[in-house]
Design a protein around this motif. Structure first.
Motif, PDB file in Angstrom:
ATOM      1  N   LEU A 202       0.830  -1.207   0.000  1.00  0.00           N
ATOM      2  CA  LEU A 202       0.000   0.000   0.000  1.00  0.00           C
ATOM      3  C   LEU A 202       0.863   1.254   0.000  1.00  0.00           C
ATOM      4  O   LEU A 202       0.637   2.179  -0.803  1.00  0.00           O
ATOM      5  CB  LEU A 202      -0.916   0.004   1.221  1.00  0.00           C
ATOM      6  N   TYR A 203       1.867   1.303   0.851  1.00  0.00           N
ATOM      7  CA  TYR A 203       2.740   2.475   0.927  1.00  0.00           C
ATOM      8  C   TYR A 203       3.542   2.664  -0.359  1.00  0.00           C
ATOM      9  O   TYR A 203       3.712   3.788  -0.836  1.00  0.00           O
ATOM     10  CB  TYR A 203       3.684   2.356   2.123  1.00  0.00           C
ATOM     11  N   ILE A 204       4.012   1.548  -0.907  1.00  0.00           N
ATOM     12  CA  ILE A 204       4.755   1.631  -2.171  1.00  0.00           C
ATOM     13  C   ILE A 204       3.841   2.154  -3.279  1.00  0.00           C
ATOM     14  O   ILE A 204       4.236   3.003  -4.090  1.00  0.00           O
ATOM     15  CB  ILE A 204       5.331   0.252  -2.561  1.00  0.00           C
ATOM     16  N   GLY A 205       2.604   1.676  -3.312  1.00  0.00           N
ATOM     17  CA  GLY A 205       1.653   2.119  -4.321  1.00  0.00           C
ATOM     18  C   GLY A 205       1.352   3.609  -4.203  1.00  0.00           C
ATOM     19  O   GLY A 205       1.294   4.324  -5.216  1.00  0.00           O
ATOM     20  N   ILE A 206       1.166   4.085  -2.979  1.00  0.00           N
ATOM     21  CA  ILE A 206       0.900   5.515  -2.767  1.00  0.00           C
ATOM     22  C   ILE A 206       2.097   6.346  -3.213  1.00  0.00           C
ATOM     23  O   ILE A 206       1.944   7.388  -3.862  1.00  0.00           O
ATOM     24  CB  ILE A 206       0.575   5.791  -1.287  1.00  0.00           C
ATOM     25  N   PHE A 207       3.301   5.885  -2.868  1.00  0.00           N
ATOM     26  CA  PHE A 207       4.519   6.605  -3.248  1.00  0.00           C
ATOM     27  C   PHE A 207       4.623   6.709  -4.767  1.00  0.00           C
ATOM     28  O   PHE A 207       4.879   7.793  -5.309  1.00  0.00           O
ATOM     29  CB  PHE A 207       5.745   5.892  -2.681  1.00  0.00           C
ATOM     30  N   LEU A 208       4.410   5.586  -5.462  1.00  0.00           N
ATOM     31  CA  LEU A 208       4.535   5.592  -6.920  1.00  0.00           C
ATOM     32  C   LEU A 208       3.447   6.454  -7.567  1.00  0.00           C
ATOM     33  O   LEU A 208       3.713   7.181  -8.533  1.00  0.00           O
ATOM     34  CB  LEU A 208       4.455   4.156  -7.447  1.00  0.00           C
ATOM     35  N   PHE A 209       2.225   6.395  -7.032  1.00  0.00           N
ATOM     36  CA  PHE A 209       1.150   7.247  -7.537  1.00  0.00           C
ATOM     37  C   PHE A 209       1.530   8.720  -7.400  1.00  0.00           C
ATOM     38  O   PHE A 209       1.341   9.519  -8.328  1.00  0.00           O
ATOM     39  CB  PHE A 209      -0.145   6.971  -6.760  1.00  0.00           C
ATOM     40  N   ALA A 210       2.075   9.095  -6.243  1.00  0.00           N
ATOM     41  CA  ALA A 210       2.442  10.492  -6.003  1.00  0.00           C
ATOM     42  C   ALA A 210       3.597  10.924  -6.906  1.00  0.00           C
ATOM     43  O   ALA A 210       3.612  12.060  -7.402  1.00  0.00           O
ATOM     44  CB  ALA A 210       2.819  10.687  -4.536  1.00  0.00           C
ATOM     45  N   GLU A 211       4.550  10.038  -7.134  1.00  0.00           N
ATOM     46  CA  GLU A 211       5.681  10.375  -7.995  1.00  0.00           C
ATOM     47  C   GLU A 211       5.237  10.584  -9.445  1.00  0.00           C
ATOM     48  O   GLU A 211       5.674  11.537 -10.104  1.00  0.00           O
ATOM     49  CB  GLU A 211       6.733   9.260  -7.927  1.00  0.00           C
ATOM     50  N   ILE A 212       4.370   9.718  -9.929  1.00  0.00           N
ATOM     51  CA  ILE A 212       3.870   9.855 -11.296  1.00  0.00           C
ATOM     52  C   ILE A 212       3.033  11.132 -11.420  1.00  0.00           C
ATOM     53  O   ILE A 212       3.136  11.872 -12.401  1.00  0.00           O
ATOM     54  CB  ILE A 212       3.050   8.617 -11.702  1.00  0.00           C
ATOM     55  N   SER A 213       2.210  11.392 -10.410  1.00  0.00           N
ATOM     56  CA  SER A 213       1.384  12.601 -10.416  1.00  0.00           C
ATOM     57  C   SER A 213       2.263  13.847 -10.391  1.00  0.00           C
ATOM     58  O   SER A 213       1.972  14.848 -11.075  1.00  0.00           O
ATOM     59  CB  SER A 213       0.442  12.598  -9.205  1.00  0.00           C
ATOM     60  N   ASN A 214       3.321  13.812  -9.607  1.00  0.00           N
ATOM     61  CA  ASN A 214       4.265  14.931  -9.542  1.00  0.00           C
ATOM     62  C   ASN A 214       4.892  15.191 -10.908  1.00  0.00           C
ATOM     63  O   ASN A 214       5.027  16.341 -11.341  1.00  0.00           O
ATOM     64  CB  ASN A 214       5.335  14.621  -8.499  1.00  0.00           C
TER      65      ASN A 214
END
Length: 308
Positions: A202-214
């Motif tokens: 879950l944490y890895i998924g949130i991190f990757l989502f935020a990085e792509i969004s950034n």
């Protein structure tokens, strides 16, 4: 037309600044601020354009790309110059800032015996954190090379040490040293060992989502400014309809996920300091947007959707 260039110097008694004549330049009536700066540089080699801050008698700053006539500067006018000191390009600053964490995390993670006096068998959390952090800063370097377009060409050289210290020390040396330590690997330091694969995913998924969004928001900002210009427009689209700086917001989301995943006080320290700095930037720039664009969306917040 002839333009006098003067420099204000403080008097010994601490009274108001006194002008000191530097030089006089001759320009066409249709000359721009850039042409004036180039003419000054021609007469004073040390004062290259990025090192100059030009103002009128009423302290209005002459902006690059503007016509001198916009500031009612004509024949015989006086312009005041401030030497900003040695400058360094913003792109170079970004390269320097982000290379520090890459170097620190690489060596501390891969050469643990030299750092801790023993070989560390890294936990799953440490391995994933290393990959995510390295990916984050490599992404930032690539964005610097291929995505960002800078409205300001340079910054004072001395500031690079202050800016780099934030990244090199907080997200580099301090974070890497504690995050990859033997105590963190076996879970005895701050209960940093996360055993639940679902929560880890879950944490890895949130991190990757935020990085792509950034990244998406950075590309949006890039597309607002044609190459070689200083054009400013109201950003819209993914994230921008909620906040003025979704790039900052997604950065906070990414580091919050990594802090929760690692349960590291060093990560929390960097998150708090970085969030405070981005909050100050966002509030200041948000006010500038509202002043610059009368039609700027009134419902749009600065940093946190619907809140701030």
């Amino acid at each position: 037309m002839h333009i006098k260039v003067e420099k204000r110097t403080s008097s010994a008694a601490g009274a108001s600044d006194k002008p000191k004549h530097l030089l006089e330049v001759e320009l066409d009536d249709s000359a721009t601020v850039d042409e004036l700066k180039s003419a000054i540089h021609k007469h004073a080699k040390k004062l290259y354009p990025d090192r100059q801050r030009l103002t009128t008698a009423d302290k209005a700053v002459l902006k690059p790309g503007e016509s001198l006539s916009k500031y009612d500067i004509g024949d015989g006018a006086v312009v005041f110059l401030k030497d900003l000191g040695p400058q360094i390009g913003w792109q170079t600053v970004f390269y320097i800032e982000y290379i520090g964490p890459i170097i620190f995390h690489y060596f501390i993670y891969n050469f643990s015996e030299l750092i801790y006096g023993q070989t560390v068998e890294h936990s799953a959390v440490q391995r994933y954190a290393y990959i995510l952090i390295m990916g984050h800063f490599i992404k930032r370097e690539l964005e610097t090379a291929f995505v960002h377009r800078f409205s300001n060409g340079t910054m004072p050289l001395f500031n690079v040490f202050k800016n780099s210290g934030h990244y090199h020390i907080l997200s580099g040396l301090n974070l890497a040293y504690w995050l990859y330590s033997p105590a963190t690997a076996n879970g005895t330091l701050l209960a940093a060992k996360l055993d639940d694969p679902l929560m880890l995913s879950l944490y890895i998924g949130i991190f990757l989502f935020a990085e792509i969004s950034n990244l998406i928001t950075h590309i949006t900002l890039r597309n607002l400014r044609p190459p070689g210009t200083r054009v400013r427009r109201i950003p819209t689209g993914y994230g921008f309809n909620l906040v003025s700086f979704p790039n900052y917001f997604f950065e906070i989301v990414a580091w919050t996920a990594l802090t929760c995943m690692t349960r590291s006080l060093a990560a929390l320290l960097f998150l708090v300091v970085a969030t405070l700095q981005m909050y100050l930037w966002a509030v200041k720039k948000h006010k500038q947007y509202k002043c610059e664009f009368p039609d700027y969306p009134k419902s749009r917040k600065a940093l946190l959707p619907f809140i701030l």
